[in-house]
Design a protein around this motif. Structure first.
Motif, PDB file in Angstrom:
ATOM      1  N   GLY A 250       0.818  -1.214   0.000  1.00  0.00           N
ATOM      2  CA  GLY A 250       0.000   0.000   0.000  1.00  0.00           C
ATOM      3  C   GLY A 250       0.846   1.256   0.000  1.00  0.00           C
ATOM      4  N   LEU A 251       1.889   1.293   0.845  1.00  0.00           N
ATOM      5  CA  LEU A 251       2.759   2.468   0.895  1.00  0.00           C
ATOM      6  C   LEU A 251       3.572   2.611  -0.388  1.00  0.00           C
ATOM      7  CD1 LEU A 251       4.204   2.693   4.529  1.00  0.00           C
ATOM      8  CD2 LEU A 251       2.320   3.946   3.487  1.00  0.00           C
ATOM      9  N   ILE A 252       3.990   1.504  -0.965  1.00  0.00           N
ATOM     10  CA  ILE A 252       4.741   1.569  -2.219  1.00  0.00           C
ATOM     11  C   ILE A 252       3.866   2.132  -3.334  1.00  0.00           C
ATOM     12  CG2 ILE A 252       5.845   0.170  -4.008  1.00  0.00           C
ATOM     13  CD1 ILE A 252       6.945  -1.615  -1.831  1.00  0.00           C
ATOM     14  N   VAL A 253       2.617   1.692  -3.389  1.00  0.00           N
ATOM     15  CA  VAL A 253       1.688   2.229  -4.396  1.00  0.00           C
ATOM     16  C   VAL A 253       1.476   3.721  -4.174  1.00  0.00           C
ATOM     17  CG1 VAL A 253      -0.694   2.174  -5.209  1.00  0.00           C
ATOM     18  CG2 VAL A 253       0.538   0.036  -4.823  1.00  0.00           C
ATOM     19  N   LEU A 254       1.300   4.088  -2.909  1.00  0.00           N
ATOM     20  CA  LEU A 254       1.091   5.498  -2.592  1.00  0.00           C
ATOM     21  C   LEU A 254       2.316   6.326  -2.980  1.00  0.00           C
ATOM     22  CD1 LEU A 254      -1.001   7.389  -1.254  1.00  0.00           C
ATOM     23  CD2 LEU A 254       0.198   7.015   0.908  1.00  0.00           C
ATOM     24  N   PHE A 255       3.506   5.816  -2.688  1.00  0.00           N
ATOM     25  CA  PHE A 255       4.735   6.516  -3.034  1.00  0.00           C
ATOM     26  C   PHE A 255       4.896   6.624  -4.552  1.00  0.00           C
ATOM     27  CE2 PHE A 255       9.265   6.238  -4.175  1.00  0.00           C
ATOM     28  CZ  PHE A 255       9.752   7.390  -3.561  1.00  0.00           C
ATOM     29  N   ALA A 256       4.624   5.515  -5.256  1.00  0.00           N
ATOM     30  CA  ALA A 256       4.764   5.522  -6.710  1.00  0.00           C
ATOM     31  C   ALA A 256       3.812   6.523  -7.353  1.00  0.00           C
ATOM     32  CB  ALA A 256       4.508   4.123  -7.260  1.00  0.00           C
ATOM     33  N   ASN A 257       2.638   6.671  -6.792  1.00  0.00           N
ATOM     34  CA  ASN A 257       1.648   7.576  -7.364  1.00  0.00           C
ATOM     35  C   ASN A 257       1.941   9.033  -7.027  1.00  0.00           C
ATOM     36  OD1 ASN A 257      -1.321   8.965  -6.703  1.00  0.00           O
ATOM     37  ND2 ASN A 257      -1.206   7.892  -8.676  1.00  0.00           N
ATOM     38  N   ARG A 258       2.209   9.306  -5.759  1.00  0.00           N
ATOM     39  CA  ARG A 258       2.345  10.696  -5.327  1.00  0.00           C
ATOM     40  C   ARG A 258       3.759  11.244  -5.481  1.00  0.00           C
ATOM     41  NH1 ARG A 258      -1.371  10.979   0.222  1.00  0.00           N
ATOM     42  NH2 ARG A 258      -3.355  10.439  -0.804  1.00  0.00           N
ATOM     43  N   ALA A 259       4.764  10.445  -5.141  1.00  0.00           N
ATOM     44  CA  ALA A 259       6.141  10.942  -5.194  1.00  0.00           C
ATOM     45  C   ALA A 259       6.783  10.736  -6.565  1.00  0.00           C
ATOM     46  CB  ALA A 259       6.983  10.263  -4.119  1.00  0.00           C
ATOM     47  N   LEU A 260       6.508   9.581  -7.189  1.00  0.00           N
ATOM     48  CA  LEU A 260       7.103   9.303  -8.494  1.00  0.00           C
ATOM     49  C   LEU A 260       6.227   9.752  -9.648  1.00  0.00           C
ATOM     50  CD1 LEU A 260       8.621   5.728  -7.913  1.00  0.00           C
ATOM     51  CD2 LEU A 260       9.663   7.967  -7.534  1.00  0.00           C
ATOM     52  N   GLY A 261       4.966  10.059  -9.365  1.00  0.00           N
ATOM     53  CA  GLY A 261       4.067  10.550 -10.401  1.00  0.00           C
ATOM     54  C   GLY A 261       3.714   9.521 -11.451  1.00  0.00           C
ATOM     55  N   LEU A 262       3.648   8.244 -11.067  1.00  0.00           N
ATOM     56  CA  LEU A 262       3.335   7.186 -12.021  1.00  0.00           C
ATOM     57  C   LEU A 262       1.827   6.952 -12.088  1.00  0.00           C
ATOM     58  CD1 LEU A 262       6.110   4.561 -11.158  1.00  0.00           C
ATOM     59  CD2 LEU A 262       6.171   6.398 -12.855  1.00  0.00           C
ATOM     60  N   SER A 263       1.378   6.582 -13.269  1.00  0.00           N
ATOM     61  CA  SER A 263      -0.037   6.280 -13.452  1.00  0.00           C
ATOM     62  C   SER A 263      -0.361   4.898 -12.904  1.00  0.00           C
ATOM     63  CB  SER A 263      -0.395   6.329 -14.944  1.00  0.00           C
ATOM     64  OG  SER A 263       0.288   5.303 -15.647  1.00  0.00           O
ATOM     65  N   ALA A 264      -1.645   4.610 -12.804  1.00  0.00           N
ATOM     66  CA  ALA A 264      -2.066   3.295 -12.328  1.00  0.00           C
ATOM     67  C   ALA A 264      -1.566   2.199 -13.259  1.00  0.00           C
ATOM     68  CB  ALA A 264      -3.589   3.244 -12.212  1.00  0.00           C
ATOM     69  N   ALA A 265      -1.570   2.472 -14.573  1.00  0.00           N
ATOM     70  CA  ALA A 265      -1.096   1.468 -15.531  1.00  0.00           C
ATOM     71  C   ALA A 265       0.389   1.189 -15.341  1.00  0.00           C
ATOM     72  CB  ALA A 265      -1.367   1.944 -16.958  1.00  0.00           C
ATOM     73  N   ALA A 266       1.177   2.245 -15.130  1.00  0.00           N
ATOM     74  CA  ALA A 266       2.619   2.062 -14.930  1.00  0.00           C
ATOM     75  C   ALA A 266       2.905   1.306 -13.640  1.00  0.00           C
ATOM     76  CB  ALA A 266       3.314   3.418 -14.915  1.00  0.00           C
ATOM     77  N   ILE A 267       2.163   1.606 -12.591  1.00  0.00           N
ATOM     78  CA  ILE A 267       2.342   0.897 -11.315  1.00  0.00           C
ATOM     79  C   ILE A 267       1.973  -0.570 -11.467  1.00  0.00           C
ATOM     80  CG2 ILE A 267       1.565   0.742  -8.918  1.00  0.00           C
ATOM     81  CD1 ILE A 267       1.120   3.791  -9.022  1.00  0.00           C
ATOM     82  N   GLY A 268       0.858  -0.834 -12.150  1.00  0.00           N
ATOM     83  CA  GLY A 268       0.454  -2.216 -12.378  1.00  0.00           C
ATOM     84  C   GLY A 268       1.473  -2.988 -13.191  1.00  0.00           C
ATOM     85  N   LEU A 269       2.071  -2.320 -14.192  1.00  0.00           N
ATOM     86  CA  LEU A 269       3.100  -2.967 -14.992  1.00  0.00           C
ATOM     87  C   LEU A 269       4.328  -3.307 -14.145  1.00  0.00           C
ATOM     88  CD1 LEU A 269       4.193  -3.881 -17.745  1.00  0.00           C
ATOM     89  CD2 LEU A 269       4.984  -1.517 -18.111  1.00  0.00           C
ATOM     90  N   ALA A 270       4.704  -2.371 -13.260  1.00  0.00           N
ATOM     91  CA  ALA A 270       5.859  -2.605 -12.391  1.00  0.00           C
ATOM     92  C   ALA A 270       5.620  -3.798 -11.476  1.00  0.00           C
ATOM     93  CB  ALA A 270       6.149  -1.360 -11.562  1.00  0.00           C
ATOM     94  N   PHE A 271       4.428  -3.909 -10.924  1.00  0.00           N
ATOM     95  CA  PHE A 271       4.119  -5.044 -10.064  1.00  0.00           C
ATOM     96  C   PHE A 271       4.068  -6.339 -10.867  1.00  0.00           C
ATOM     97  CE2 PHE A 271       3.105  -3.847  -5.680  1.00  0.00           C
ATOM     98  CZ  PHE A 271       3.235  -2.468  -5.762  1.00  0.00           C
ATOM     99  N   GLY A 272       3.639  -6.257 -12.121  1.00  0.00           N
ATOM    100  CA  GLY A 272       3.661  -7.440 -12.975  1.00  0.00           C
ATOM    101  C   GLY A 272       5.083  -7.908 -13.251  1.00  0.00           C
ATOM    102  N   VAL A 273       5.992  -6.951 -13.460  1.00  0.00           N
ATOM    103  CA  VAL A 273       7.393  -7.285 -13.648  1.00  0.00           C
ATOM    104  C   VAL A 273       7.941  -7.950 -12.382  1.00  0.00           C
ATOM    105  CG1 VAL A 273       9.706  -6.307 -13.942  1.00  0.00           C
ATOM    106  CG2 VAL A 273       7.820  -5.513 -15.374  1.00  0.00           C
ATOM    107  N   GLY A 274       7.532  -7.433 -11.217  1.00  0.00           N
ATOM    108  CA  GLY A 274       7.953  -8.038  -9.957  1.00  0.00           C
ATOM    109  C   GLY A 274       7.506  -9.475  -9.833  1.00  0.00           C
ATOM    110  N   ALA A 275       6.292  -9.762 -10.301  1.00  0.00           N
ATOM    111  CA  ALA A 275       5.782 -11.130 -10.236  1.00  0.00           C
ATOM    112  C   ALA A 275       6.587 -12.060 -11.150  1.00  0.00           C
ATOM    113  CB  ALA A 275       4.306 -11.160 -10.622  1.00  0.00           C
ATOM    114  N   THR A 276       7.041 -11.540 -12.299  1.00  0.00           N
ATOM    115  CA  THR A 276       7.880 -12.375 -13.165  1.00  0.00           C
ATOM    116  C   THR A 276       9.236 -12.652 -12.513  1.00  0.00           C
ATOM    117  OG1 THR A 276       8.758 -10.446 -14.354  1.00  0.00           O
ATOM    118  CG2 THR A 276       6.778 -11.474 -15.239  1.00  0.00           C
ATOM    119  N   GLY A 277       9.727 -11.702 -11.731  1.00  0.00           N
ATOM    120  CA  GLY A 277      10.950 -11.948 -10.972  1.00  0.00           C
ATOM    121  C   GLY A 277      10.772 -13.065  -9.969  1.00  0.00           C
TER     122      GLY A 277
END
Length: 508
Positions: A250-277
């Motif tokens: 939850g905090l990582i999503v919040l940080f990615a959205n507010r501090a990094l300025g990433l969209s929901a699609a970009a955040i979802g893609l990043a988490f998908g990459v994490g799952a492949t790892g």
């Protein structure tokens, strides 16, 4: 004879019993991912749940783990662990079926969803405490890492595809019907486990002098605390879990959205990459452990799991750099957690005696899972008092420091489970003797590889009189009664009541 050879390696692809169990667990894992998505969607969409109510829904799933230490002590007294696992799966299926039934009746409430979360968590604890004794009866020791790799790969794959499948099912079939499908996955798991025949160890005979449930639970915790390998792994795992939950998704999503300025699609893609790892880590963990050793793999995984959070926390610059940093952090963290989990779970299976497995699993769950909500609360407080970025950096550094639990222990020197067992357990000790193996290896190095007879005298001389082993001959079998210490004369696990083959000195 349905039990596996404890030492001979075997291709699990050719093991029909393992394939059935693996298939059941894979289907169940995908069902879990679907439920993790659908239950919150029902709470939000149909019941307009608040953020606080959603937090309670999540917390209630973990709450039963606080009683896992008692449930594990109870499970250890039961003879048929497989039946308990089947019962847990059937219970979860029945609990989930109440959701579509209530939906059809127009009676779904937040209280019902709370009850579903709590009962699902309780059934999960029952399954998890009965699982370790079942696992070691199903899989030979030499295949522990391979088996855990396959099971973890299924879990990782469910994280990659499960949410997407769940979202599509909700769109096509509606949420209640999707929950019904998840209930069927637990039913399928129960059927497949029911077709896996294992030679289960008999339960301890009941008598008037048998220890109480609380005493058995204390014995399980005491065994973990006194065992050099289990103590180090529990301290490491609990520390990692605390700090990774300080960061929390939850905090990582919040940080990615507010501090990094990433969209929901970009955040979802990043988490998908994490799952492949995670999937990649689960698949190649056996190869890494064979190349570098089980112990070193655990050490690397303990650092690689939490440390990459710092990459995301330090991200700056163009949008693609920020998105890439988050993706890299998730990928490396996912790879690290699988390298850690696959080898750690295999090592624990090798060192815990049969009569202690469920109690140890319960003690582990109470501490290791019980610390997670605490970490989440601390993370929220830190994010409020300082900043999101600083909180993530604290989580990364604190999690990496879990390494300090492992370095003084025998774990970094453990090369493989088979050689480790042979060095510390003796030929006739079976699974129970594995509990003293780490102490044997470490003691041998510290004493300069003293001859066995000298090592035995050293062990007895350094041991207080009141806790020296009680050795009784019974049909050519020796018994030791002292907890947690290694008896170097007979090389037993030194667990109260553990039976082992005597050495030549014992026979004399």
């Amino acid at each position: 004879m349905t039990g596996p050879d404890r030492t001979a390696p075997r291709s699990l692809w050719r093991d029909r019993r393992f394939r059935r169990f693996w298939a059941g667990q894979s289907v169940s894992q995908f069902g879990d991912r679907i439920t993790e998505l659908v239950l919150p969607l029902i709470a939000i969409g149909a019941l307009n749940a608040s953020a606080n109510q959603m937090a309670w829904l999540t917390a209630l799933i973990w709450t039963p783990n606080l009683l896992a230490i008692l449930l594990g002590a109870w499970v250890d007294q039961r003879a048929h662990k497989r039946r308990l696992m089947i019962l847990a799966d059937l219970a979860r299926a029945a609990v989930l079926l109440t959701v579509p039934v209530a939906w059809l009746a127009g009676a779904v409430t937040l209280g019902q969803l709370y009850a579903v979360a709590l009962l699902m968590g309780a059934a999960g604890v029952l399954f998890n405490t009965a699982y370790p004794p079942f696992f070691v009866r199903l899989v030979p020791r030499a295949s522990y890492v391979d088996a855990n790799s396959k099971l973890s790969a299924s879990r990782s794959a469910s994280h990659v595809a499960g949410p997407a499948i769940g979202g599509a099912l909700v769109q096509v079939l509606t949420a209640p019907v999707t929950v019904l499908l998840d209930a069927l996955t637990f039913l399928m798991s129960a059927i497949l486990i029911g077709r896996v025949a294992v030679d289960e160890a008999p339960a301890a005979a009941g008598n008037a002098a048998a220890p109480s449930l609380l005493q058995r639970a204390r014995e399980g915790l005491s065994f973990v605390v006194r065992h050099p390998v289990l103590r180090a792994t529990l301290g490491c795992a609990a520390t990692v879990n605390f700090f990774t939950f300080v960061a929390g998704s939850g905090l990582i999503v919040l940080f990615a959205n507010r501090a990094l300025g990433l969209s929901a699609a970009a955040i979802g893609l990043a988490f998908g990459v994490g799952a492949t790892g995670s999937l990649l880590g689960a698949v190649i963990a056996p190869r890494i452990s064979r190349r570098f050793g089980v112990g070193r793999s655990i050490v690397v995984g303990a650092v690689l799991f939490p440390a990459p959070i710092a990459i995301a926390a330090a991200a700056d610059g163009p949008l693609w750099v920020r998105a890439g940093a988050l993706s890299a952090a998730e990928f490396l963290s996912g790879f690290g957690v699988m390298l850690f989990d696959v080898n750690l779970n295999s090592l624990q299976a090798a060192v815990i005696p049969d009569g202690m497995r469920s109690r140890v699993a319960g003690a582990y769950s109470t501490i290791n899972y019980g610390i997670r909500p605490v970490g989440a609360v601390v993370g929220g407080l830190l994010a409020t008092l300082i900043s999101l970025r600083a909180t993530l950096l604290i989580a990364a550094v604190g999690g990496a420091l879990s390494l300090l639990w492992l370095l003084p222990s025998p774990i970094p020197g453990i090369r493989s489970l088979t050689s480790y067992s042979a060095a510390g357990a003796g030929a006739g000790a079976g699974a129970g003797a594995g509990a003293g193996a780490a102490a044997a290896a470490g003691a041998g190095r510290r004493r300069g590889e003293l001859p066995l007879a000298v090592g035995a005298l050293w062990c007895l001389a350094s041991m207080p009189q009141k806790v020296r082993p009680r050795r009784q001959a019974r049909g050519g079998v020796a018994r030791c009664g002292e907890w947690g210490r290694l008896c170097t004369s007979c090389r037993c696990a030194d667990v109260a009541g553990a039976v082992h083959a005597p050495s030549d000195d014992d026979r004399a």
